[in-house]
Design an enzyme around this catalytic site. Structure first.
Site, PDB file in Angstrom:
ATOM      1  N   THR A 271       0.856  -1.190   0.000  1.00 56.09           N
ATOM      2  CA  THR A 271       0.000   0.000   0.000  1.00 56.09           C
ATOM      3  C   THR A 271       0.884   1.229   0.000  1.00 56.09           C
ATOM      4  OG1 THR A 271       0.034   0.344   2.390  1.00 56.09           O
ATOM      5  CG2 THR A 271      -1.622  -1.174   1.508  1.00 56.09           C
ATOM      6  N   ASP A 272       0.304   2.370  -0.217  1.00 60.03           N
ATOM      7  CA  ASP A 272       0.998   3.616   0.077  1.00 60.03           C
ATOM      8  C   ASP A 272       0.927   3.840   1.603  1.00 60.03           C
ATOM      9  OD1 ASP A 272       2.395   5.942  -0.122  1.00 60.03           O
ATOM     10  OD2 ASP A 272       1.217   6.755  -1.773  1.00 60.03           O
ATOM     11  N   TYR A 273       1.613   4.855   2.063  1.00 56.82           N
ATOM     12  CA  TYR A 273       1.844   5.127   3.483  1.00 56.82           C
ATOM     13  C   TYR A 273       0.530   5.234   4.267  1.00 56.82           C
ATOM     14  CZ  TYR A 273       5.266   7.098   6.848  1.00 56.82           C
ATOM     15  OH  TYR A 273       6.115   7.323   7.887  1.00 56.82           O
TER      16      TYR A 273
ATOM     17  N   ALA B 277      -2.171   3.741   3.955  1.00 53.50           N
ATOM     18  CA  ALA B 277      -3.373   3.818   3.107  1.00 53.50           C
ATOM     19  C   ALA B 277      -4.494   2.908   3.604  1.00 53.50           C
ATOM     20  CB  ALA B 277      -3.034   3.493   1.653  1.00 53.50           C
TER      21      ALA B 277
END
Ligand code: BGC
Length: 772
Positions: free
Chosen positions: A296-298, A300
């Protein structure tokens, strides 16, 4: 150095200290990458793993600093030892990498090595221009070299996973992250994605080689289409637009063998990307055949609570079931997956699959064989910013500069002795390395002022004055400085500092005004509603103009800006982006004519923010405007023309080029055939120079409305003064295909136009027909 028989039967090189690591033998021959062997190895490893350890592999923690979010991971060392961490981001150096890796391979029960990730976006220590600048080179070997050098440096610094390339198509320059991508075009964006992946992962994607790193494609998907250009905002678009205009670069990257994918923050047609099973499984894996892992992104997953998708337990379930394999920083999987499993909302098979994918990535990186990947301090010292890299950075940066205007051949500067260098970005080494410059050091970058002095040599006299601050907005200054902006703010009134700049201009032969944005005004969480020059910079330029001295603008910025006054009034304009470690020298090479600019824009520059989104490959509409004043009921504005300030593909040179009318090898193309388009380009000016010849097509009639132009080919060539060359472009029916309303990829018989020219506006046309 101590050798230890690992659990897996392979000998792990265990460096007890860095001193012993120095003596480490050269990296071992690579593990055979046969799929069956890898699967066998992982199956036997997973048989030994507890549920907790499997979930641990899905956990990506951040150490060191919280560059990209408010959350910093806690208890990292202890969790690594417990087998609760699969990967770490935000640290580098041989010492740090050895320390972390040793915790995992020596002190955790199963000795499973870590993936070590970092935002290596446009260089690691040697910083190259921001990606939007690199794209403007249209030079695939330069792009690949920049990624190659970034791979070599970051690998030597202990990193094995980089969060690049970012391939989000973007048409809204208010969005600060346009700086990180390749611009608005799917075809060019696809070629750039491939070049960057070759650079990072090596030509055969053999990531067991210790000088290669695993790339991470981001941000999947459609992050660049955030509404109103406001970061993290909603994305909603038709599938047809998605498939034809936004998805191609991601798909090209998957085809090129990218090892990992990062899910984006935004929702996609109502479902956050991180919970979007259609996106992460049906499309990415089942349709495109992606076999790597998805992170995932940070935070997310956590953020899906704010999206309104449910509580932490629910979003954990949604993310895993959608196809997420690794949770960046949020520790939702760590906290919730066991409960999810117990309650039956996820299956053991879902967890096993994610764990397997993470372990496969480790296997592909050769980490089970050599978790340290030959990282030593000696290797790092010999690799970082070595003279050859710095030389390449200068040469690559020169190729990214875009000459936007050059009246009466103001540039290159000739017979100039007294130069007034003015503007808030002139003496700014820190800004040169731009945003997302990770391990780069602004102090090692060459400012534009310094570059002018270096290249101008003793024969020129330079007077420098800042003129105005980059912005006078106190709140913005505070914010920028809180995130490493290091702004130099002159507290005197702008009238005083402008008067000082005017005096310098009056005493000079030419004024070089270095204006634009500070690096922190671009990148993540840096959307702007007004995309003119910030603060009092335009006032400064007006005062300089009034001196009557030749006015050269050097633009430093990370997005298309709206610069109507500047375009009208400056004598010359050179777009230099944030040019990296060697920015100043490269820019000065162009200013003094040691290099003839050759870059072209990959994003349209609007006249006004009100025209956004503005992009070259738009549809015709049923009432296209042809420029007739009294044609009222047309698709147009009352107060401004539809034209961009500078079109996609635009960029001048110190020389000029002429194009012959394109000729096509056949008037009718059968679906199984190809055709060639020939054009002769001639250098008609006074300098040797490079030109980027661009080929566009238009599908004149379709079952769906079709863009007025679509890039389908380009060639960057060097032509000596007076030289001419015939260029050949090849087209097949495949190049004419698009996703129709049923999302079938089809080439529809009928008439097509082909255009060739030096930018998307100034082209000559020819036609052909695609037969049934
Ligand atoms: C950004 C990503 C980046 C990640 C890790 C996020 O905030 O959106 O592009 O790779 O942080 O630093």
């Amino acid at each position: 150095m101590k050798h230890r028989k690992s659990l897996f039967g392979a000998t792990l090189l265990v460096a007890l200290s860095l001193a012993s690591a120095h003596a480490q033998a050269p990296p071992k021959p690579t593990l055979p990458l046969s799929d069956a062997k890898m699967q066998q190895f992982i199956t036997s490893l997973m048989q030994k793993m507890t549920l907790e350890e499997k979930i641990g592999q899905l956990n990506l923690v951040s150490v060191g600093f919280d560059v990209t979010g408010p959350v910093v991971s806690k208890d990292v060392d202890a969790n690594i030892k417990k087998g609760l961490v699969g990967a770490v981001l935000n640290t580098y150096t041989p010492v740090a990498a050895h320390k972390l890796q040793a915790l995992a391979v020596q002190e955790s029960r199963l000795h499973i090595p870590l993936i070590l990730g970092y935002d290596v976006i446009h260089g690691h220590r040697t910083i190259f221009p921001i990606p939007l600048g690199l794209a403007a080179s249209w030079d695939m070997s330069a792009l690949e070299r920049s990624a190659r050098i970034a791979a070599e440096e970051s690998a030597a610094d202990g990193i094995n996973w980089v969060y690049s390339p970012m391939v989000d198509i973007a048409r809204d320059p208010r969005w600060g992250r346009v700086a990180e991508g390749a611009g608005e075009d799917p075809y060019l964006g696809s070629r750039i994605a491939e070049a960057m992946i070759r650079g990072y992962q090596g030509p055969n994607n053999d990531m067991t080689r210790p000088e290669n790193v695993m790339a991470c494609l981001k941000h999947f998907a459609l992050y660049g289409a955030a509404e109103a250009g406001r970061d993290y905002n909603t994305t909603d678009m038709s599938r047809q637009r998605m498939y034809n205009e936004y998805l191609p670069p991601y798909r090209a990257a998957v085809k090129a063998g990218v090892g990992s994918v990062m899910s984006s923050f935004n929702d996609v047609n109502g479902i956050p990307a991180t919970a979007n099973r259609w996106l992460l499984t049906d499309l990415l894996r089942n349709q495109w055949g992606f076999t790597g892992f998805v992170a995932t992104d940070y935070t997310a997953i956590n953020e899906m609570e704010a999206h309104g998708m449910g509580d932490e337990k629910k979003v954990s379930e949604l993310a895993l079931k959608a196809g997420v394999d690794m949770d960046m920083v949020g520790e939702v999987f760590l906290k919730q997956l066991a409960t999810n499993l117990k309650e039956g909302s996820v299956r053991q098979a879902d967890i096993d699959q994610a764990c397997r994918r993470v372990l496969e990535a480790k296997y592909k990186l050769g980490l089970f064989q050599d978790p340290y990947r030959g990282v030593t301090e000696e290797r790092a010292k010999a690799t970082m910013m070595k003279p050859a890299y710095i030389e390449e950075a200068r040469s690559i940066t020169r190729r990214t500069l875009v000459l936007l205007k050059n009246d009466r051949q103001t540039l290159p500067l000739k017979n100039t002795v007294n130069i007034a260098v003015v503007g808030p970005l002139a003496d700014r080494a820190r800004d040169m390395i731009g945003n997302w410059s990770g391990a780069g050091d602004g102090k090692q970058a060459v400012s534009i002022l310094q570059g002018i002095k270096n290249v101008g040599g003793p024969g020129i006299r330079v007077t420098y004055t800042q003129g105005v601050n980059v912005t006078d907005d106190d709140q913005l200054i505070r914010r920028l400085n809180a995130y490493g902006g290091e702004l130099s703010i002159d507290a005197r009134p702008a009238e005083t500092t402008i008067a000082e700049a005017v005096r310098a201009a009056q005493a000079a032969d030419v004024v070089v005004a270095v204006v634009g944005e500070s690096q922190g005004m671009t990148g993540e969480a840096a959307s702007r509603a007004d995309i003119g020059l910030p603060g009092r910079q335009l006032d400064l330029l007006k005062a300089l103009k009034a001196t009557g001295k030749p006015l050269v603008l050097v633009l430093v910025n990370g997005r298309p800006l709206a610069l109507p006054w500047e375009n009208q009034n400056a004598d010359a304009i050179l777009e230099t982006w944030f040019g990296g470690t060697q920015a100043g020298n490269a820019v000065a090479d162009a200013l003094f004519g040691a290099y003839n600019p050759s870059g072209k824009l990959t994003m349209t520059f609007p006249q006004s923010v009100g025209q956004i989104p503005i992009y070259y490959n738009h549809k015709s509409t049923g009432r296209p405007y042809a420029g007739v004043l009294l044609d009222k009921y047309k698709s147009r504005y009352l107060d401004i023309s539809n034209d961009p300030l500078y079109p996609f593909g635009f960029g001048l040179s110190y020389t000029t080029f002429s194009y012959s009318k394109p000729t096509i090898s056949k008037n009718t193309l059968r679906p199984d055939e190809g055709l060639t388009v020939n054009v002769t380009v001639q250098n008609t000016g006074q300098y040797d120079g490079e030109e980027i010849a661009q080929l566009y097509i238009r599908d004149l009639v379709g079952s769906s409305t079709r863009p007025v132009k679509e890039l389908k080919g380009f060639q960057k060539i060097l032509l000596k003064k007076g030289e001419s060359r015939q260029l050949t472009f090849h087209l097949t029916a495949d190049d004419l295909k698009f996703y129709n309303d049923d999302l079938k990829f089809v080439a529809e018989p009928g008439d097509f136009q082909v255009f060739v020219g030096g930018n998307s506006r100034d082209v000559q046309a020819a036609s052909f027909t695609l037969a049934k």
